[in-house]
Each structure stands twice: as C-alpha cells, then as structure tokens.
Design an enzyme around this catalytic site. Structure first.
Site, PDB file in Angstrom:
ATOM      1  N   ILE A  58       1.383   5.182   1.620  1.00 52.72           N
ATOM      2  CA  ILE A  58       1.425   6.019   2.170  1.00 52.72           C
ATOM      3  C   ILE A  58       1.072   6.956   2.065  1.00 52.72           C
ATOM      4  O   ILE A  58       2.202   7.760   1.749  1.00 52.72           O
ATOM      5  CB  ILE A  58       1.929   5.084   3.824  1.00 52.72           C
TER       6      ILE A  58
ATOM      7  N   ASP B 216      12.786  -3.090  14.842  1.00 58.99           N
ATOM      8  CA  ASP B 216      13.712  -2.241  13.799  1.00 58.99           C
ATOM      9  C   ASP B 216      13.299  -0.725  14.305  1.00 58.99           C
ATOM     10  O   ASP B 216      13.109  -0.590  13.253  1.00 58.99           O
ATOM     11  CB  ASP B 216      14.371  -2.456  12.698  1.00 58.99           C
TER      12      ASP B 216
ATOM     13  N   GLU C 259       0.664  -1.117  -0.106  1.00 56.95           N
ATOM     14  CA  GLU C 259       0.440  -0.287  -0.050  1.00 56.95           C
ATOM     15  C   GLU C 259       1.021   1.441   0.079  1.00 56.95           C
ATOM     16  O   GLU C 259       2.121   1.585   0.590  1.00 56.95           O
ATOM     17  CB  GLU C 259      -1.085  -0.378   0.988  1.00 56.95           C
TER      18      GLU C 259
END
Length: 290
Positions: free
Chosen positions: A97, A198, A95
């Site tokens: 963003i 992370d 997707e």
C-alpha cells in the site's frame, strides 16, 4: 541456513509461483515483533511481513482476519497472497500500500467504515477459532454474555500470563479480580459486532488515494465500544472520526466513563509484551473502579 535474499526468493516461489523473480528488497519497518519488507518482483510490488520463531499459524490467523474485514467494510484492507514458514521465519505476503496525504474526508470515511464493520453481527461473542493480538495468543471461546466473554477470554488469560511471568504479584492479581463483579452493571448490553480488535493509530494507514486503510487486525465479535476505547488509548484519531461514527451508530450514554475498563485489555497486552512500565496505568483504572 538461508540468507535473507534466499528467504525472500523462497517466499516468492511459494506464493507467486516458479516464474516470479525478485528484483529488489527494501526493509521499511522493523519492530519488536515483525519485519516489513517491500519486495519488487516480476509480478509486481508486494509487502512481506516476517517474524522469527513465533507460533506457526500466526499469519494464517492474520490473513483470515484481513479477509473478514474486507468483506464487512468499504474501507481499504490489503489483499493477501500467501503465508507460511521458511526455516524459522513465519511470513505473510500481501498487497503493498503506497501512502499519500490524507484526503479532506479521511477521518469521516474511517468513522463511517468502522461503523459499517460494527454492523456485522453474530449471535455470540467470540470467534470460530483463537487468534493473536500482536504475538500473544488471543482466546475466542463463544459466550452469550459480553461481561463473561470479556473477563474469561480477555482479562483473565492476560492477567494470568502476567502473574505467571512474575510481572505482577498475587495481591495485585486478586485486587484486579475484585472489579469483575461490577462488569454487568458497568457495561451496556449490545449485539456482538465484528471488531478490528487492535485499533490504534499505527494500524490505520493512508493509502495512495488519501483514504484510510486497516491493517494488523485481531478480529473477533465483541462489544463495539472496545474498538472505540482502544482508539483513544494512544490518541491520534481526529474528532471527525468519532462524529462520523456516531452519525451511523450513536454510542450509549457515558461511554467516556467506560473507556478505562475496556482498555484494561490492551494495557495487559502491553504489560505482557513490553514490561512493567504499563502497570501504573492498570493500577489507576483498577483503583478508580473499586
């Protein structure tokens, strides 16, 4: 050999189907490991991540990690639509963003969302399979004890790689290993929590509604203080983030004194990725805990 446009077309064909058409492609991110491309297609706008000649399952593992995050927190996490390999390129289509300004409760939402993630527990530290942090292999063999997992699955593999690649000498490796015996007394005991793995500021973006979105995970079940410590390594997180987090799950006393120990792992990762500029920071932490 395919050119870039043909690679994009092949990715779209494999992930969105034969009827999907590419309208435009714009490079929006180019790092040491990956390229990020915004693809406008007949099926919508997508984010394509490419890397060249890395492990063939690197994006399969990233997709799995994103799915785990999506199930465990209310925070925005990009949907993934497919991954694979075209010639020498690994790809992940996800997707797109769009970004905007942060809403007033941005940092509070991030803290609450991370706390929710950390309330997802497992019986053991680790994961059902290995994965990656950046482009480096990340071992996830299960352990019942956090210090054992941290030493054997996090520190030792990265330390060994640094030695093998001649980034550190043998005497430094041995000096580093002297702190292992102190881990049990330094690190508090807690249940294994699902971690982003992370969590630095570059892996949290602001979506079009002004809310935080998590990207680029290296997930596993570990000690939740790992994520919090990593967030402090390069800065960029507002104090409201930590306050909101602790309103749900307070940290154990003296967390600040343990940050250096946890951050030995991301510092070793950076040493292996980018070279000896990260060695002084590691040396300073080792000296402090000897």
């Amino acid at each position: 050999m395919l050119d870039q446009h043909e690679i994009y077309q092949q990715v779209i064909f494999e992930t969105l189907g034969p009827m999907a058409q590419l309208n435009s492609a714009v490079l929006i991110a180019a790092g040491n490991q990956n390229q990020g491309i915004k693809l406008d297609t007949s099926e919508g706008t997508f984010f394509l991540k490419l890397n060249f000649n890395h492990e063939p399952d690197i994006f399969a593992k990233e997709s799995e990690g994103l799915q785990k995050l999506r199930k465990a927190t209310f925070l925005k996490v990009p949907q993934t639509y497919g991954y694979g390999r075209v010639e020498d390129y690994n790809y992940l289509l996800s997707e797109f963003i769009p970004t905007s300004r942060q809403q007033l409760d941005y940092w509070e939402d991030l803290g609450l969302g991370l706390a929710q993630l950390h309330l997802t527990h497992s019986k053991q530290f680790g994961l059902e399979s290995d994965n990656f942090i950046a482009s480096l292999h990340q071992k996830n063999d299960h352990h019942d004890n956090w210090p054992d997992f941290f030493i054997k699955q996090r520190l030792e593999p990265m330390l060994g790689k640094a030695y093998f690649d001649r980034l550190i000498p043998l005497d430094f490796l041995k000096k580093f290993q002297t702190i292992y015996s102190k881990m049990n007394s330094i690190l508090p005991k807690e249940k294994p929590s699902l971690l982003h793995g992370d969590l630095w500021s570059g892996n949290v973006i602001c979506d079009q509604e002004g809310k935080p979105c998590l990207i680029d995970p290296a997930v596993y079940f570990g000690h939740r203080e790992m994520d919090l410590a990593f967030s402090k390594l390069f800065g960029g997180f507002d104090s409201r983030f930590y306050e909101a987090y602790e309103s749900i799950i307070p940290l154990e006393p003296d967390f600040e004194s343990r940050i250096g120990i946890y951050n030995l792992y991301p510092l070793l990762v950076h040493l292996n990725l980018f070279g000896v500029a990260y060695l002084p920071g590691i040396e300073k932490i080792i000296k402090h805990f000897q």
